[in-house]
Write a protein that holds these residues in place. Sequence first.
Motif, PDB file in Angstrom:
ATOM      1  N   LYS A 138       0.811  -1.215   0.000  1.00 51.12           N
ATOM      2  CA  LYS A 138       0.000   0.000   0.000  1.00 51.12           C
ATOM      3  C   LYS A 138       0.844   1.265   0.000  1.00 51.12           C
ATOM      4  O   LYS A 138       0.375   2.330  -0.416  1.00 51.12           O
ATOM      5  CB  LYS A 138      -0.912   0.018   1.236  1.00 51.12           C
ATOM      6  N   ASP A 139       2.093   1.151   0.490  1.00 52.11           N
ATOM      7  CA  ASP A 139       2.988   2.308   0.508  1.00 52.11           C
ATOM      8  C   ASP A 139       3.790   2.431  -0.771  1.00 52.11           C
ATOM      9  O   ASP A 139       4.750   3.209  -0.829  1.00 52.11           O
ATOM     10  CB  ASP A 139       3.933   2.202   1.710  1.00 52.11           C
ATOM     11  N   ARG A 140       3.420   1.639  -1.780  1.00 50.39           N
ATOM     12  CA  ARG A 140       4.092   1.641  -3.078  1.00 50.39           C
ATOM     13  C   ARG A 140       5.536   1.160  -2.975  1.00 50.39           C
ATOM     14  O   ARG A 140       6.387   1.509  -3.791  1.00 50.39           O
ATOM     15  CB  ARG A 140       4.070   3.037  -3.741  1.00 50.39           C
ATOM     16  N   ALA A 141       5.826   0.357  -1.974  1.00 51.14           N
ATOM     17  CA  ALA A 141       7.160  -0.222  -1.821  1.00 51.14           C
ATOM     18  C   ALA A 141       7.129  -1.678  -2.266  1.00 51.14           C
ATOM     19  O   ALA A 141       6.143  -2.394  -2.070  1.00 51.14           O
ATOM     20  CB  ALA A 141       7.624  -0.136  -0.368  1.00 51.14           C
ATOM     21  N   VAL A 142       8.216  -2.127  -2.882  1.00 55.04           N
ATOM     22  CA  VAL A 142       8.306  -3.501  -3.363  1.00 55.04           C
ATOM     23  C   VAL A 142       8.582  -4.418  -2.174  1.00 55.04           C
ATOM     24  O   VAL A 142       9.576  -4.263  -1.476  1.00 55.04           O
ATOM     25  CB  VAL A 142       9.434  -3.656  -4.407  1.00 55.04           C
ATOM     26  N   TYR A 143       7.681  -5.365  -1.924  1.00 52.86           N
ATOM     27  CA  TYR A 143       7.896  -6.304  -0.824  1.00 52.86           C
ATOM     28  C   TYR A 143       8.253  -7.707  -1.320  1.00 52.86           C
ATOM     29  O   TYR A 143       8.645  -8.569  -0.538  1.00 52.86           O
ATOM     30  CB  TYR A 143       6.664  -6.386   0.076  1.00 52.86           C
ATOM     31  N   GLN A 144       8.115  -7.922  -2.666  1.00 50.71           N
ATOM     32  CA  GLN A 144       8.518  -9.206  -3.230  1.00 50.71           C
ATOM     33  C   GLN A 144       9.018  -8.998  -4.648  1.00 50.71           C
ATOM     34  O   GLN A 144       8.375  -8.333  -5.464  1.00 50.71           O
ATOM     35  CB  GLN A 144       7.347 -10.202  -3.226  1.00 50.71           C
TER      36      GLN A 144
END
Length: 533
Positions: A138-144
Motif C-alpha cells: 500500500k505504501d508503493r514499496a516492493v515487498y517481493q
Amino acid sequence: MAFLLEKTGTGKIKNPNFEMDIHMGLQIKTKKIGKHLAGWFFVICLTMIAPYADAADKPMEKDTDGDGVTDTRSLFDDDGKILRVEMDTNKDGRMDQVQYYEKETMVRAERDTDLDGQMDCLDYFDQEKRTRQERINKDRAVYQLTLFAENDEPKEMRKDTTGSGFFDTIYYFSKGRPVSSSRDTDENGTVNILETYANDKPVKRTVDENEDGKPETILLFDKQGLPGESRHDLTHDGFLETVRFYQAGKVIREERDNIIFIFDEKGLPKEFLEDTTRSGFIDKRAYFTNGKMIRRTLDENRDGKIDTSVFWNDQEERTRVESDTDFNGVMDTFQYYEKDRITRLEKDENSDGKINLKLYYNSSGEKEKQVRDADADGYFETTHWFNHPDWSLVVEIDNNRDRKPDARFFYTDSVLRVKELDENHDGKIDLKEYYNPQGRLIKSQEDELQTGNLTLTWFYDEDGPAGRAEKDTNADHAVDVRFFYEKGKLVSVEEDSNHDGKPDIWETYDTAEALVKRRKDLDFDGKPDVEEP
C-alpha cells in the motif's frame, strides 16, 4: 512464467480514409511460482472499427460482453501501433489490468490483484519474455521481487517480510521449483536461517540465532513436508542436547540430555521422564492429562520400584503424596492436602500394612496433633499436641483405652519440664514431676493417701538426690510435715501435729537414718517442751 503476444487478422491499413478491421488477440500465459501449473490470466479480443486518423487522438474503447459498460480501452501511436491496453476484468468500472508496449511488443504488465484501485503486481518483459515481477504494498514499496530464467521459470525470489524495505528472505529455484532459501531475521546482513527443498516441500532447516556459526536448531522434515525430527541447543553451549520427534507435524517426544518429554495428539505434555543421577536409569516420571500434571513418581534407590508418588487434581493442586521410606516396595507414608496445603499425614511405621501414626495440621500448615499406635494393637494410645498455648509439646498416653490419659508429658523446646502419671487409672494424677530448663528433676509430687490430692512433695538438689520433702497429712493443701536430707539421707523432720501452720515436733536422725532425738512443743507456743533421747 511465459507471456505470449499473438496477433491475427489483416494487420494492414488500406487507406487512412477507409475503415479497417484489426483483430488482435492478446494472450498472457501465466505459471504459478514453484508449480508447473499454467493458465491464462487474461484474454483480450479487440474488434475495432475506427478511422486511422483518430487512432492517435483518443483511446479505442470496447464493451466486449455487450453490457453497456466499457471494459477494454486501447491506446495507439500516430502510426497505429499499440501503446497500452487497459482492462476491467471484474466489471466494477475501474481498470484493474494494464499492458504497456514498445514497438508492438509488451514490456510491462500491471495488475490490481486485490481490486482496491491500486496496481500491486508489476511484470517486466524483454523480447516477449518475462524477466522480473514486483509485488507492491500500500505504501508503493516492493515487498517481493521475482527473477525469471530464459524459460520463464522463477530462478530467484526476494521477500521483505517485515515491511522494512530490506529483502530479508531469498528463495532459489531450479527448473521452476524451490531448492533452497535463506533468511536474515535481524536484517544485519548475516543469514540466520537456511532451508532446503525437494519436490516443492521443505527438507531441512538450520537456524543460527546468535550468528556464531553454530546452529541452535536443525529441523528435518518428513515426506509430507511436515516436521519429523529436530535438534536444539537450548543452552547455547554449542551442543544440540535436545531432540524432538514429530507426528503429523506435532511434537510427540522430546529428549533433552537426561530428560524425555512425551506429548499427546494435541501437542500437550503426556509423560515426563528424567534420569536425575545421569546414570542411564530413568528414576523420575511425571504423568499429564490435558497438559496438566496428575502424578509424579520417583525411584530414589533405582531398584525399579516407585518410592514416592505425588498426585494433583484438575486445578493442579497437590492432593496426596505416597512414600516408601524403607524401600521395601510398599508405600508406608501418606500425606493428604487440601488446596495444596497439607492437612494430614499417616504412616505405617512397622511395615505391617496398617497405619499406626497419624499427624494432623492446622490451616497454616503447622503440626497440631499426632496420634500413634505404638504396640500395633489397632488403638492409638499416644497423642502429641503441638498447639498448647504454654508448651511446645504435650504428650498423652492412654494405655488402658479408657479415653483418659494415664501419663502426660509437657515439653518446652524439646526439653521435658513436667510429667504427670495416673498410675491407678482413676482419672486423677498420682505423681507429678517438675524439671528445670536443662531437663533435670527438681520437684515431684505424689498422692500418697490416694485422695486425689498430691500430698507429698519432694525437692531435689543440684546433684540429683532429694534435699527435702513436704507432706500434707490431712489433705487440706497445707504442709504438715517437712523432711530434710543431706546427700540423699534423712537428717531431720519437722511436724505440725495440730495443723496450726507451726511445727510442734522436731526429729533428728544419724547418718544411718536412725532417730536419735525428738522434741515436742506440748503447749504449741512454738518452743519445744520435752526432749526424748
